[in-house]
Design an enzyme around this catalytic site. Structure first.
Site, short mmCIF file in Angstrom:
data_model
loop_
_atom_site.label_atom_id
_atom_site.label_comp_id
_atom_site.label_asym_id
_atom_site.label_seq_id
_atom_site.Cartn_x
_atom_site.Cartn_y
_atom_site.Cartn_z
CB ILE A 29 -0.98 -0.01 1.21
CG1 ILE A 29 -2.14 0.92 0.98
CG2 ILE A 29 -0.28 0.25 2.51
CD1 ILE A 29 -3.09 0.50 -0.11
CG ASN A 82 11.76 -5.78 7.64
OD1 ASN A 82 12.96 -5.83 7.35
ND2 ASN A 82 10.95 -4.86 7.16
CD GLN A 89 7.32 -9.62 11.43
OE1 GLN A 89 8.15 -10.09 12.22
NE2 GLN A 89 6.40 -10.36 10.83
CG HIS A 95 5.49 -9.25 5.15
ND1 HIS A 95 5.17 -9.28 6.49
CD2 HIS A 95 6.19 -8.09 4.97
CE1 HIS A 95 5.66 -8.21 7.08
NE2 HIS A 95 6.28 -7.47 6.18
CG HIS A 97 9.13 -5.77 2.07
ND1 HIS A 97 8.26 -4.70 2.12
CD2 HIS A 97 9.18 -6.25 3.34
CE1 HIS A 97 7.83 -4.53 3.36
NE2 HIS A 97 8.37 -5.46 4.12
P1 5GP Z 1 7.04 -4.71 7.49
O1 5GP Z 1 7.43 -3.38 8.03
O2 5GP Z 1 6.21 -5.50 8.49
O3 5GP Z 1 8.16 -5.51 6.93
O4 5GP Z 1 6.12 -4.40 6.23
C1 5GP Z 1 4.74 -4.29 6.29
C2 5GP Z 1 4.32 -3.67 5.00
O5 5GP Z 1 2.91 -3.88 4.85
C3 5GP Z 1 4.53 -2.16 4.94
O6 5GP Z 1 5.41 -1.85 3.86
C4 5GP Z 1 3.13 -1.59 4.74
O7 5GP Z 1 3.10 -0.51 3.85
C5 5GP Z 1 2.36 -2.78 4.22
N1 5GP Z 1 0.94 -2.78 4.56
C6 5GP Z 1 0.41 -2.60 5.79
N2 5GP Z 1 -0.93 -2.68 5.74
C7 5GP Z 1 -1.25 -2.93 4.44
C8 5GP Z 1 -2.48 -3.11 3.75
O8 5GP Z 1 -3.58 -3.06 4.34
N3 5GP Z 1 -2.43 -3.34 2.42
C9 5GP Z 1 -1.24 -3.40 1.75
N4 5GP Z 1 -1.30 -3.64 0.43
N5 5GP Z 1 -0.06 -3.22 2.37
C10 5GP Z 1 -0.07 -2.98 3.69
#
Ligand code: 5GP
Ligand code: ZN
Length: 134
Positions: A29, A82, A89, A95, A97
């Protein structure tokens, strides 16, 4: 249910780029760069520490990264994962990236350069080998 479980079940909409029985890939997003994609197992795992080795998600990441390369005509990419708050994270559903990289895209990953004595390297590698073999 966590936000990515909701995305996997369709309760929350997403811009999907790939889906099969076990995995989903969709646009982040917050597009760090154009094409920033998240790849998730549909089954919930908090982080890599919970992931089953049979989960072939890394194979899929290779395939999707090559597809993104072709679709967006990119030659540079970061693969990022992460695990845990100290590692950044923010969504506790494992997940990966895929972050395409472009000239002057303002993304900056920088690592501290720590020097270690030879002895410390030897001890460290021994310690990790032992813990893997346990
Ligand atoms: P993290 O920081 O946990 O490695 O990455 C989480 C990622 O999920 C972030 O880059 C954030 O923008 C994305 N994200 C969080 N909520 C949503 C959502 O509701 N939809 C989408 N498409 N991405 C999300
Ligand atoms: Zn989940």
């Amino acid at each position: 249910m966590c936000v990515f479980c909701k995305i996997a079940s369709g309760e929350i909409p997403s811009y999907k780029i790939y889906e099969d029985d076990n995995f989903l890939a969709f646009l982040d997003i917050s597009q760090a760069t154009i094409g920033h994609t998240l790849v998730i197992p549909k089954k919930h795992y908090d982080s890599i520490f919970d992931l089953e080795e049979e989960t072939k998600i890394f194979n899929l990441v290779i395939l999707l990264t090559k597809a993104i390369k072709k679709a967006l005509n990119i030659d540079n990419v970061n693969i990022l994962n992460n695990n845990g708050p100290l590692a950044g994270q923010s969504v506790n559903h494992f997940h990966i990236h895929i972050i395409p990289r472009y000239e002057n895209d303002s993304v900056n990953f920088s690592f501290p350069k720590n020097e270690l004595e030879k002895e410390a390297f030897i001890n460290l590698s021994k310690k990790i080998i032992v813990s893997i073999e346990k």
